[in-house]
Design an enzyme around this catalytic site. Structure first.
Site, PDB file in Angstrom:
ATOM      1  CG  ASP A  59      -1.879   1.143   1.296  1.00 33.83           C
ATOM      2  OD1 ASP A  59      -1.668   2.138   0.582  1.00 33.83           O
ATOM      3  OD2 ASP A  59      -2.833   1.078   2.084  1.00 33.83           O
ATOM      4  CG  ASN A  83      -1.426   4.045 -12.590  1.00 39.70           C
ATOM      5  OD1 ASN A  83      -2.054   4.767 -13.372  1.00 39.70           O
ATOM      6  ND2 ASN A  83      -1.946   2.923 -12.099  1.00 39.70           N
ATOM      7  CE1 TYR A 147      -8.506  11.645  -9.355  1.00 43.80           C
ATOM      8  CE2 TYR A 147      -9.213  13.179 -11.064  1.00 43.80           C
ATOM      9  CZ  TYR A 147      -8.537  12.039 -10.685  1.00 43.80           C
ATOM     10  OH  TYR A 147      -7.880  11.291 -11.633  1.00 43.80           O
ATOM     11  CB  ALA A 149      -7.366  20.020  -4.700  1.00 48.38           C
ATOM     12  CE  LYS A 151      -4.932  12.175 -10.173  1.00 48.98           C
ATOM     13  NZ  LYS A 151      -3.882  11.128 -10.145  1.00 48.98           N
TER      14      LYS A 151
END
Length: 263
Positions: A59, A83, A147, A149, A151
């Site tokens: 993880d 990724n 999301y 923010a 990226k």
């Protein structure tokens, strides 16, 4: 015969990560694939059709697991592909702390921390850091605020670390796909039509990502209208405010949000 180049791919148990692995094998790389579920990673390795795929369950949000990944990589790494990611959509007022923290940990903190752990091995290989971001890291979309923010942050990290590592031989590529047909699509399916979203296959995203990696490009955006919108966003953000703001207020978008709330 020289040894194949090494690549570490996180979030490789499904979606884009799986197709990145398949394409890596096709290009002659020896991947180390990381994810939380052994069976999913094993399926990816079988689909890649190579005995050169190594599997590690870990993880990336856990410091101890990142250390295990570093140990598995050893002293040399040609390509790191950050990724792994997660997504929760909806009005910001509907997102609880767990959802916000999960996106920040997975989409932003983990790639930064794993990159830090991999730097010695990347320096030895004069390798490449690849961060899988999103068009939403340029065009901040309503109902994808948290999301977006993360990226935006990943894009900023990519630019900063590229400049920090200039002259070392280590390159950085930021890949910004548009919405992709993966399991995460279930999170935002109701918004696809109201927000006029175009979805790509994970295979196409992976192929375009590897094209950018092989060419040593600093960034990669999808072919299509989104590439133009990114340029408009950077030069004339108020135009995007008006256009996307109207989409956010449209009746069919608000109905889609209610559908998501009931799901």
């Amino acid at each position: 015969m020289t040894d194949p180049k090494s690549v570490l791919i996180t979030g490789a148990g499904s979606g884009i990560g799986r197709d990145l692995t398949i394409e890596a094998v096709r290009l002659g790389y020896a991947p180390l694939i990381v994810g939380r579920t052994w069976s999913s990673l094993e399926e990816t390795a079988q689909m890649a059709g190579s005995d050169k795929v190594a599997i590690l369950t870990a993880d990336v949000t856990r410091p101890e697991d990142r250390r295990r990944i570093a140990e598995a990589v050893g002293g040399r790494l040609d390509v790191l592909i950050n990724n792994a990611g997660c997504l929760t959509v909806g009005p910001v007022g509907d997102l609880d702390d767990d959802a916000l923290e999960r996106m920040v940990r997975t989409n932003l903190l983990a790639p930064m921390a794993l990159t830090r752990e991999m730097l010695p091995a990347l320096r030895v290989a004069r390798g490449r850091i690849v961060n899988i971001g999103s068009v939403f890291g340029d065009i901040a979309y309503p109902y994808f605020a948290a999301y977006s923010a993360t990226k935006f942050g990943l894009r900023g990290f990519s630019d900063a670390i590229r400049r920090e590592l200039s002259g070392t031989g280590v390159g950085v590529t930021y890949v910004a796909p548009r919405a992709t047909r993966t399991a995460a699509e279930a999170e935002f399916g109701a918004l696809i039509e109201p927000l006029d979203m175009v979805l790509d296959s994970a295979e196409r995203v992976a192929t375009e990502a590897w094209e950018a990696i092989q060419a040593g490009r600093r960034e990669s955006f999808p072919r299509g209208k989104e590439r133009f919108f990114v340029k408009v966003q950077r030069l004339f953000p108020s135009l995007v405010d008006r256009s996307v703001g109207a989409q956010a207020r449209a009746e069919n978008t608000l109905q889609a949000i209610e559908t998501l709330r009931r799901a």
